[in-house]
Write a protein that holds these residues in place. Structure first.
Motif, PDB file in Angstrom:
ATOM      1  N   PHE A  93       0.848  -1.187   0.000  1.00  0.00           N
ATOM      2  CA  PHE A  93       0.000   0.000   0.000  1.00  0.00           C
ATOM      3  C   PHE A  93       0.885   1.239   0.000  1.00  0.00           C
ATOM      4  O   PHE A  93       1.843   1.330   0.766  1.00  0.00           O
ATOM      5  CB  PHE A  93      -0.902   0.004   1.235  1.00  0.00           C
ATOM      6  N   VAL A  94       0.534   2.205  -0.853  1.00  0.00           N
ATOM      7  CA  VAL A  94       1.226   3.492  -0.904  1.00  0.00           C
ATOM      8  C   VAL A  94       0.166   4.583  -0.824  1.00  0.00           C
ATOM      9  O   VAL A  94      -0.737   4.641  -1.676  1.00  0.00           O
ATOM     10  CB  VAL A  94       2.062   3.653  -2.197  1.00  0.00           C
ATOM     11  N   GLY A  95       0.265   5.447   0.172  1.00  0.00           N
ATOM     12  CA  GLY A  95      -0.766   6.462   0.333  1.00  0.00           C
ATOM     13  C   GLY A  95      -0.267   7.715   1.021  1.00  0.00           C
ATOM     14  O   GLY A  95       0.932   7.891   1.265  1.00  0.00           O
ATOM     15  N   ASN A  96      -1.211   8.598   1.338  1.00  0.00           N
ATOM     16  CA  ASN A  96      -0.936   9.842   2.054  1.00  0.00           C
ATOM     17  C   ASN A  96      -1.310   9.673   3.519  1.00  0.00           C
ATOM     18  O   ASN A  96      -1.720   8.595   3.960  1.00  0.00           O
ATOM     19  CB  ASN A  96      -1.739  10.995   1.434  1.00  0.00           C
ATOM     20  N   ASP A  97      -1.200  10.745   4.259  1.00  0.00           N
ATOM     21  CA  ASP A  97      -1.625  10.757   5.660  1.00  0.00           C
ATOM     22  C   ASP A  97      -3.154  10.780   5.685  1.00  0.00           C
ATOM     23  O   ASP A  97      -3.776  11.831   5.751  1.00  0.00           O
ATOM     24  CB  ASP A  97      -1.037  11.983   6.368  1.00  0.00           C
ATOM     25  N   SER A  98      -3.749   9.600   5.626  1.00  0.00           N
ATOM     26  CA  SER A  98      -5.209   9.492   5.517  1.00  0.00           C
ATOM     27  C   SER A  98      -5.716   8.341   6.370  1.00  0.00           C
ATOM     28  O   SER A  98      -4.950   7.480   6.823  1.00  0.00           O
ATOM     29  CB  SER A  98      -5.612   9.243   4.057  1.00  0.00           C
TER      30      SER A  98
END
Length: 265
Positions: A184-189
Motif C-alpha cells: 500500500f502506498v498512500g498519504n496521511d489518511s
C-alpha cells in the motif's frame, strides 16, 4: 458488569487511533460502548473490542467515560509524541495492545496481491500532486507489480484521472478487501491508517502533518517525508508546498523501498 464509554468524533484515522483504548478496557472485562462515527467504530465491533456503537451518547450510567475532544482529552498533544501513547498516558494505562487489527479478510477479493495506491485524504492540504503516484505506479508496473487505485468516501475526484480503480464506500468492507493487498502506498489518511493496522506493508507520504504524532498503528508502516525546516505546519500550510516536492518524494520512496526490499511484499 462494569460499563465503559468512549466518545470520539473525527475521521477514520482519528477513530482507529482510539482502538487500543477499547481493546484494553474490553480485556479488563468492561462492557464497551463507542460513540462517534458508527461506520468507523463498527470495525472495532467486528473484531470484538466494542459491544455497542452509537452516533449520539446513549442514556444510562457508565463506570468509566472517556471523552476525546474539546470537553475531554484534547486530541492535539502539546509535545511531539505519538497520539496513541499520549492517550494511554493520560488515562494511566500501561497495558499492551494489538499492533495488528484482527479483522477477517475476504479470500476472494479484487485487491488480492495488488499494490494499492491511494493518492487522497480528507484534506487537500495533505495531498501531494497526483503525478507522484503516477510515477510510482509506472515504476512498480515495470517491476511486475499489478497496481490499483483505491477510492473511498473522500476520493471521488480521483475517478476523473484514473481508470484502474476499486471503490469501497463502507470502511468495514474496505478493510476486509484491503487485507488481501500486497503493498500500500498512500498519504496521511484514514485509509492509510487502516492499511497499516491490518498488517499490510504501508508507505505513507507526510508533508505538512507530523508523522511522529499521527503515524498509524502497525509494525510494517514506513513514513516518507522530506527534511524541510518549516514542516510540520498543518493546518497553517503555505502555497509553495516545498514538503511535497514530487522529485524529492519519489526518490525518498525509492530509497525506503530499497531499504526494505528484503521483506516479502
Amino acid at each position: 458488569m462494569k460499563k465503559f464509554l468512549l466518545y470520539r468524533r473525527g475521521g477514520l484515522g482519528d477513530t482507529l487511533l482510539t482502538f487500543p483504548i477499547l481493546e484494553i478496557f474490553k480485556r479488563k472485562g468492561f462492557y464497551t460502548v463507542a460513540v462517534g462515527n458508527t461506520d468507523y467504530f463498527k470495525i472495532a465491533k467486528a473484531v470484538g473490542w466494542v459491544d455497542e456503537v452509537f452516533y449520539e451518547r446513549p442514556t444510562g450510567r457508565f463506570d468509566i467515560e472517556v471523552l476525546i475532544g474539546l470537553d475531554g482529552i484534547t486530541p492535539f498533544p502539546k509535545e511531539r509524541t505519538w497520539i496513541v501513547e499520549y492517550y494511554l498516558k493520560n488515562l494511566g494505562l500501561s497495558e499492551s495492545f494489538s499492533t495488528r487489527l484482527p479483522l477477517e479478510g475476504y479470500q476472494d477479493t479484487p485487491l488480492k496481491n495488488k499494490v494499492i495506491l491511494h493518492p487522497s485524504s480528507g484534506s487537500k492540504k495533505k495531498n501531494p500532486q497526483l503525478e507522484l503516484f503516477i510515477r510510482i505506479e509506472e515504476f512498480l508496473r515495470d517491476l511486475g507489480y499489478e497496481c490499483a487505485y483505491l477510492i473511498g468516501e473522500s476520493d471521488q475526484w480521483l475517478k476523473r484521472h484514473v481508470n484502474n480503480f476499486m471503490e469501497f464506500l463502507d470502511p468495514l468492507e474496505m478493510g476486509r478487501h484491503l487485507k488481501g493487498a500486497r503493498l500500500f502506498v498512500g498519504n496521511d489518511s484514514g485509509v492509510s491508517h487502516l492499511s497499516a493496522y491490518l498488517g499490510i506493508t504501508t508507505f505513507i507520504f507526510y508533508g505538512p502533518t507530523d508523522w511522529k504524532v499521527w503515524k498509524p498503528i502497525g509494525e510494517r508502516v514506513y513514513p516518507i517525508y522530506l527534511e524541510i525546516e518549516c514542516s510540520p505546519c498543518f493546518p497553517n500550510t503555505c502555497t509553495e508546498r516545498f514538503c511535497f516536492d514530487v522529485d524529492g518524494l519519489f526518490e525518498a520512496f525509492l530509497s525506503s523501498l530499497k531499504r526494505h526490499e528484503s521483506m516479502r511484499f
